[in-house]
Design a protein around this motif. Structure first.
Motif, short mmCIF file in Angstrom:
data_model
loop_
_atom_site.label_atom_id
_atom_site.label_comp_id
_atom_site.label_asym_id
_atom_site.label_seq_id
_atom_site.Cartn_x
_atom_site.Cartn_y
_atom_site.Cartn_z
N GLY A 69 53.44 53.65 0.12
CA GLY A 69 52.77 54.82 0.68
C GLY A 69 51.96 55.56 -0.36
O GLY A 69 51.97 56.79 -0.41
N PHE A 70 51.28 54.80 -1.23
CA PHE A 70 50.47 55.37 -2.32
C PHE A 70 51.32 56.23 -3.26
O PHE A 70 50.88 57.24 -3.79
CB PHE A 70 49.30 56.18 -1.77
N GLY A 71 52.55 55.78 -3.46
CA GLY A 71 53.44 56.47 -4.39
C GLY A 71 54.29 57.55 -3.77
O GLY A 71 55.12 58.16 -4.46
N ALA A 72 54.14 57.79 -2.46
CA ALA A 72 54.89 58.87 -1.81
C ALA A 72 56.30 58.44 -1.39
O ALA A 72 57.16 59.29 -1.16
CB ALA A 72 54.13 59.36 -0.58
N ALA A 73 56.52 57.13 -1.27
CA ALA A 73 57.83 56.65 -0.82
C ALA A 73 58.90 56.99 -1.84
O ALA A 73 58.67 56.91 -3.06
CB ALA A 73 57.78 55.15 -0.57
N MET A 131 63.62 53.91 -14.67
CA MET A 131 64.05 52.67 -14.03
C MET A 131 64.65 52.92 -12.66
O MET A 131 65.84 52.70 -12.40
CB MET A 131 65.03 51.92 -14.92
N LYS A 132 63.80 53.38 -11.75
CA LYS A 132 64.19 53.61 -10.36
C LYS A 132 63.65 52.46 -9.52
O LYS A 132 62.55 51.97 -9.74
CB LYS A 132 63.64 54.94 -9.86
N SER A 133 64.44 52.08 -8.52
CA SER A 133 64.06 50.91 -7.74
C SER A 133 64.47 51.07 -6.28
O SER A 133 65.14 52.02 -5.89
CB SER A 133 64.73 49.65 -8.31
N SER A 134 64.09 50.07 -5.49
CA SER A 134 64.57 49.95 -4.12
C SER A 134 65.98 49.40 -4.14
O SER A 134 66.52 49.05 -5.20
CB SER A 134 63.67 48.99 -3.34
N TRP A 135 66.59 49.27 -2.97
CA TRP A 135 67.95 48.71 -2.90
C TRP A 135 68.00 47.26 -3.37
O TRP A 135 69.07 46.74 -3.65
CB TRP A 135 68.50 48.82 -1.49
N MET A 190 60.72 47.80 -8.36
CA MET A 190 60.49 49.05 -9.06
C MET A 190 59.08 49.62 -8.86
O MET A 190 58.10 48.89 -8.78
CB MET A 190 60.70 48.83 -10.57
N GLY A 191 59.02 50.94 -8.83
CA GLY A 191 57.77 51.65 -8.93
C GLY A 191 56.85 51.51 -7.73
O GLY A 191 57.20 50.97 -6.69
N TRP A 229 55.47 53.80 -12.34
CA TRP A 229 56.17 54.81 -11.55
C TRP A 229 55.31 56.05 -11.33
O TRP A 229 55.25 56.57 -10.23
CB TRP A 229 57.47 55.20 -12.27
N LYS A 230 54.64 56.48 -12.38
CA LYS A 230 53.91 57.76 -12.29
C LYS A 230 52.39 57.61 -12.37
O LYS A 230 51.66 58.49 -11.91
CB LYS A 230 54.36 58.69 -13.42
#
Length: 439
Positions: A167-171, A215-219, A223-224, A249-250
């Motif tokens: 979502g263009f980084g919104a998710a 280091m954030k990811s989906s289930w 990443m990112g 990420w950013k």
């Protein structure tokens, strides 16, 4: 293609090449490789009574099994220790097989139902990607132009993927990547794959390519903003904003540059489109489909295939190899696609995903609407029904690509060939009536 300025080559060499296409399983379990079935991930487990004992086994596995592998890849001991400080098994993740348990049977894994692909292409799904892409097209024009000159990948495809993936980084991407990957490496149906991804994540941390907080990811560990697995990051991440790092990420610029790098490294052919929606007359056999049965576009035209809407095909494509794609057989739209379509599938191994990206990308830059052809209902079926049909065809000598309950192109064209040989009108798609006949 040469990578961008960020030097990740060391990391690439340190981690054995792992299947970029493992994203097939990870980032898109819900749109399976073939078409539009909805495979069910195993439900999350309730934390068992022996969870403390399993946690102890997990800690032993980290020190006795994982650490030697990480050390061999150059991971610093202090980084390794810090990465797992406070990390516990996440029992809420799907597809877990605790020690001493048996993996779900193949039969249970094949009990998902198929749904109409029209839901995948619903305007409520694609219009936000198109609208968001158009808004960002002009704002990122200089960057997208530079990326296209460097990689050959037009910016509209990057925008479509960006919108579809995050979502263009919104998710929200809420999981601790190390926790997810460690849990799945220790107790999942694909331990070896996740172990390699976990080691790659540790390489990232050890080489200071990302901070632990990043280091954030989906289930599933993706990443990112571009939803890269760690091995994909090491291979394809790129610095798009010139600060010497690849922050997926950013940084929007790094996200776009990394996606461009991924497609270029996966074989994108500069100057070619992804494909065209077409009308296929009944005289053209639907079992001519497949990436191994290509013809020059002019030969498809000679067979009577025309572009939807009466538009001529671009002259530059006339003598280039293209491939017939009929993802729902005679029950849905048909396409002539280029090798770039199959590059899009390397990002996510799904015909529908690649078609979604192609349609959204075209609408972002050129306007237009959804595909003209209708996705017709074929009746409710289970993956196990498809698997039985595939086994029947295998018994007749057909190559269906494996009896996995997913009707990919090999299954579709095998159906068409069997139908033709048995006096049936070929439609190249499994239906309840067909499975009743194939006994």
């Amino acid at each position: 293609m040469q990578p961008f300025r960020l030097a990740v080559a060391t990391g690439i060499r340190q981690v054995s090449p792992m299947i970029d296409s493992l994203r097939n399983y990870l980032a898109a379990l819900c749109i399976a490789a073939a078409i539009f079935c909805v495979p069910l991930a195993a439900p999350a487990l309730a934390q068992p009574a022996n969870a403390p004992a399993v946690e102890k086994q997990f800690r032993n596995w980290l020190s006795q099994s994982l650490w030697p592998m990480a050390q061999q890849k150059g991971v610093d001991a202090a980084v390794f220790k810090a990465a797992f400080d406070g990390v516990k098994l996440n029992w809420k993740l799907p597809d877990l097989v605790p020690p001493g348990s048996k993996a779900p049977s193949t039969q249970k894994q094949l009990q998902a139902e198929f749904r109409a692909p029209s839901a995948y292409f619903a305007e409520k799904n694609i219009s936000p990607v198109v609208a968001g892409g158009r808004q960002r097209l002009s704002a990122n024009q200089a960057l997208l132009g530079r990326l296209e000159r460097k990689t050959g990948v037009p910016g509209r495809f990057l925008l479509a993927i960006w919108g579809r993936e995050s979502g263009f980084g919104a998710a929200k991407i809420p999981y601790n990547a190390v926790e997810v990957l460690a849990t799945k490496a220790f107790m999942s149906t694909r331990q070896e794959m996740f172990t390699q991804e976990l080691v790659a994540a540790l390489v990232m941390l050890s080489q200071n390519l990302a901070s632990p907080a990043q280091m954030k990811s989906s289930w599933a560990g993706a990443m990112g903003q571009p939803q890269f697995m760690p091995t994909s990051y090491l291979k394809h991440a790129a610095d798009g904003d010139g600060d010497g790092r690849a922050d997926i990420w950013k940084s929007d610029a790094d996200t776009l540059a990394s996606m461009a790098n991924f497609l270029a490294n996966s074989g994108w052919v500069a100057g070619r489109d992804w494909g065209f929606e077409v009308s296929v007359p009944g005289s053209v056999a639907c079992h001519l489909e497949g990436p191994d049965r290509g013809k020059p576009l002019s030969q498809w035209e000679a067979l009577g295939i025309t572009r939807i809407g009466g538009k001529p095909f671009p002259p530059k494509e006339k003598n280039a190899e293209t491939f017939l794609l009929m993802p729902a057989g005679r029950f849905g739209p048909a396409f002539l696609v280029t090798p770039n379509f199959y590059v899009l599938k390397k990002y996510n191994e799904s015909d529908l995903y690649a078609l979604f990206i192609g349609n959204a990308a075209d609408r972002i830059s050129f306007g237009g609407t959804a595909f003209a052809g209708n996705w017709r209902e074929t009746g409710t079926m289970l993956r196990s029904d498809i698997a039985r049909l595939q086994k029947f065809l295998e018994g007749k000598g057909y190559d269906v690509g494996g009896a996995d309950g997913l009707p990919g192109f090999k299954t579709r064209r095998s159906i068409g060939e069997w139908q033709q040989q048995n006096g049936l009108a070929p439609d190249c798609f499994p239906t309840p009536g067909l499975t009743a006949k194939a006994r």
